[in-house]
Design a protein around this motif. Structure first.
Motif, PDB file in Angstrom:
ATOM      1  N   HIS A  87       0.807  -1.228   0.000  1.00  0.00           N
ATOM      2  CA  HIS A  87       0.000   0.000   0.000  1.00  0.00           C
ATOM      3  C   HIS A  87       0.835   1.270   0.000  1.00  0.00           C
ATOM      4  CE1 HIS A  87      -3.273  -2.673   2.015  1.00  0.00           C
ATOM      5  NE2 HIS A  87      -3.155  -2.909   0.727  1.00  0.00           N
ATOM      6  N   SER A  88       1.939   1.257   0.743  1.00  0.00           N
ATOM      7  CA  SER A  88       2.782   2.452   0.774  1.00  0.00           C
ATOM      8  C   SER A  88       4.174   2.099   0.264  1.00  0.00           C
ATOM      9  CB  SER A  88       2.889   2.972   2.208  1.00  0.00           C
ATOM     10  OG  SER A  88       4.029   3.775   2.309  1.00  0.00           O
ATOM     11  N   PRO A  89       4.681   2.871  -0.704  1.00  0.00           N
ATOM     12  CA  PRO A  89       6.009   2.538  -1.250  1.00  0.00           C
ATOM     13  C   PRO A  89       7.115   2.687  -0.204  1.00  0.00           C
ATOM     14  CG  PRO A  89       5.099   4.531  -2.280  1.00  0.00           C
ATOM     15  CD  PRO A  89       4.058   4.028  -1.328  1.00  0.00           C
ATOM     16  N   ASP A  90       6.805   3.312   0.941  1.00  0.00           N
ATOM     17  CA  ASP A  90       7.841   3.479   1.984  1.00  0.00           C
ATOM     18  C   ASP A  90       8.073   2.203   2.784  1.00  0.00           C
ATOM     19  OD1 ASP A  90       7.718   6.073   1.206  1.00  0.00           O
ATOM     20  OD2 ASP A  90       6.332   6.673   2.820  1.00  0.00           O
ATOM     21  N   LEU A  91       7.161   1.241   2.686  1.00  0.00           N
ATOM     22  CA  LEU A  91       7.331   0.023   3.490  1.00  0.00           C
ATOM     23  C   LEU A  91       8.462  -0.821   2.896  1.00  0.00           C
ATOM     24  CD1 LEU A  91       3.588  -0.909   4.079  1.00  0.00           C
ATOM     25  CD2 LEU A  91       5.242  -0.202   5.824  1.00  0.00           C
ATOM     26  N   ARG A  93       0.209   1.537  -9.241  1.00  0.00           N
ATOM     27  CA  ARG A  93       0.310   2.317  -7.987  1.00  0.00           C
ATOM     28  C   ARG A  93      -1.073   2.801  -7.560  1.00  0.00           C
ATOM     29  NH1 ARG A  93       1.860   2.639  -3.648  1.00  0.00           N
ATOM     30  NH2 ARG A  93       2.518   0.607  -4.233  1.00  0.00           N
ATOM     31  N   VAL A 142      -3.002   1.953  -4.025  1.00  0.00           N
ATOM     32  CA  VAL A 142      -3.537   2.985  -3.119  1.00  0.00           C
ATOM     33  C   VAL A 142      -5.025   2.715  -2.850  1.00  0.00           C
ATOM     34  CG1 VAL A 142      -4.072   5.456  -2.965  1.00  0.00           C
ATOM     35  CG2 VAL A 142      -1.802   4.705  -3.717  1.00  0.00           C
ATOM     36  N   GLY A 159      -5.389  -0.174  -0.516  1.00  0.00           N
ATOM     37  CA  GLY A 159      -5.039   0.242   0.847  1.00  0.00           C
ATOM     38  C   GLY A 159      -6.195   0.973   1.510  1.00  0.00           C
ATOM     39  N   ARG A 173      -8.220  -0.636   4.624  1.00  0.00           N
ATOM     40  CA  ARG A 173      -8.127   0.035   5.942  1.00  0.00           C
ATOM     41  C   ARG A 173      -9.521   0.379   6.472  1.00  0.00           C
ATOM     42  NH1 ARG A 173      -3.673   2.406   3.558  1.00  0.00           N
ATOM     43  NH2 ARG A 173      -4.868   4.236   2.937  1.00  0.00           N
TER      44      ARG A 173
END
Ligand SMILES: Cc1ncc(COP(=O)(O)O)c(C=O)c1O
Length: 432
Positions: free
Chosen positions: A211-215, A297, A301, A304, A308
């Protein structure tokens, strides 16, 4: 944790597909149902992908079993861009990743180790080839991977009882828990695999739907490259399940080469090759032009946001549930409100699944279908079918900055709020 041996009868229709057919019949008869029971993404494909399929229509020859060199080069490039340098000779494409997983079960001689819970298909596939299956519990924080200590203990206990543990299957992001294994867990599992001489299959079909590219995502193939096969496909990221496009990356070196040869032998006797037009589609998609990366992407999103929103609903109703990080699944545990469920005659995963469907109009798949304890009050939720009933609705969801507020999704979420509220408080909390 002690190993449990699974020796169920192999020839039964897959539980997820069977449920899907029941739901389709009941919906056609006019029942208002929210379908959370089938992990299918139906998001509309970018129009250019249809053009690529048309471009491939003339590809009528069988061609090489592993796929032609253009598609294998494109798939190798996909993995190169994900910290996995890959020679096209390490790649095999196939009609879906399911047949590749099945072929691996066929050729790897030994017992199969699975996380508990794990995707519905792994255990039945293993049983088709007479492979004993051992489920190993997942840790509290995430699923898709066994807890490393429990894995080591299980492997040793199985050996003591004369078993031959050999193939470890990992899934990240995971179906059914919707979670991502942290890099440290992957490193620990690779260390156990090396100590105990296990082959790893890393099912990464949901990798691009984090869900988040930062993970942070770590593939076991980055750590234990000599003993890890990676599988992927386009069924989830692009919603092309019915087109059946899958791929595998075999380890570099003699073991990987032997495994690949063996899998190709199975392929040559069962499916021959990936359909020619699909090879053309796969070549273009795995090259990842911006039209594809942007679409994927946006899909991640959307997954996600909707997942959630459902997580919030089940936890508000009193369930424990790991927070979702990738793909479109949740795996709530209603143990904290077991007493309330008992008042409604719900005492195990099967009665919970039935009650939700028959009394509350919510289709889910009980945890027992994922190798979990039948007495646990757990089930899998797939959120992907909430995106809409037709392409126009799904397109709206994909473009919306707040998909949970798009009317048809908001209506389904309200149904779920009411249903889960009714389940655990007896009242329904739709208006709270
Ligand atoms: C974890 C996992 N692996 C593999 C698959 C199968 O995908 P394919 O369509 O590539 O056969 C699925 C589909 O539900 C899945 O959830």
């Amino acid at each position: 944790m002690v190993a449990s041996l699974d020796v169920g009868h192999p020839f039964r229709q897959a539980s997820n597909l069977a449920l899907n057919e029941v739901v389709a019949r009941r919906k056609a008869a006019g029942e208002p149902l929210v379908h959370l029971g089938f992990g299918e993404s139906l998001l509309p494909v970018p129009p250019v992908v249809r053009d690529w399929l048309a471009d491939g229509a003339g590809r009528t020859a069988y061609g090489p079993v592993a796929g032609d060199s253009a598609v294998r080069t494109a798939v190798a490039g996909y993995w190169e861009r994900r910290q996995l340098p890959t020679d096209p000779e390490q790649v095999v494409v196939a009609p879906g990743s399911k047949p590749l997983l099945m072929a691996l079960m066929a050729v790897v001689d030994g017992d199969v180790l699975l996380p508990r819970p794990s995707w519905v298909t792994y255990a039945p596939q293993a049983r088709l080839f007479g492979r004993p299956v051992h489920h190993v519990p997942i840790p509290a924080g995430h699923g898709g991977t066994p807890a490393p200590d429990a894995l080591r203990e299980t492997v040793r206990a199985v050996r003591r009882h004369g078993g031959r543990p050999r193939l470890l299957i990992l899934t990240s992001p995971d179906n059914p828990t919707g979670t991502l294994a942290p890099p440290e867990a992957i490193r620990q599992l690779c260390a156990v695999a090396a100590d105990e001489d296990l082959l790893i299959v890393s099912d990464e079909i949901y990798r691009d739907l984090v869900h988040s590219p930062d993970l942070p995502f770590l593939s076991p193939a980055e750590v234990a490259g000599d003993r890890t096969v990676v599988t992927t496909g386009l069924s989830k990221t692009l919603g092309l399940g019915g087109w059946r496009i899958g791929a595998a990356r075999f380890p570099d070196g003699p073991l990987g080469a032997q495994l690949r040869t063996d899998v190709l032998a199975v392929a040559s006797e069962v499916w021959s090759t990936l359909a020619g037009p699909m090879q053309v589609v796969a070549t273009r998609v795995f090259e990842e032009p911006p039209v594809i990366t942007t679409h994927v992407r946006a899909a991640a999103v959307l997954h996600g946001a909707v997942t959630r929103a459902v997580h919030q609903i089940v936890t508000t109703a009193g369930a424990d549930c790991r927070a979702p990080a990738g793909g479109f699944y949740l795996y709530p545990d209603f143990a904290p409100v077991r007493h309330r469920l008992r008042e409604r005659g719900v005492t195990d995963a099967d009665s919970l699944q039935r009650h939700l469907l028959d009394e509350l109009g919510v289709a889910v798949l009980g945890g027992h279908h994922f190798g979990d304890s039948p007495t646990a009050l757990r089930f899998r939720i797939a959120t992907s079918l909430l995106h809409g009933g037709d392409d126009a609705q799904r397109d709206l969801a994909l473009r919306s900055p707040a998909p949970e507020r798009v009317p048809h999704i908001a209506a389904a979420l309200a149904h779920l709020t009411h249903a889960f509220g009714t389940l655990t408080t007896g009242e329904g909390n739709a208006t709270r």
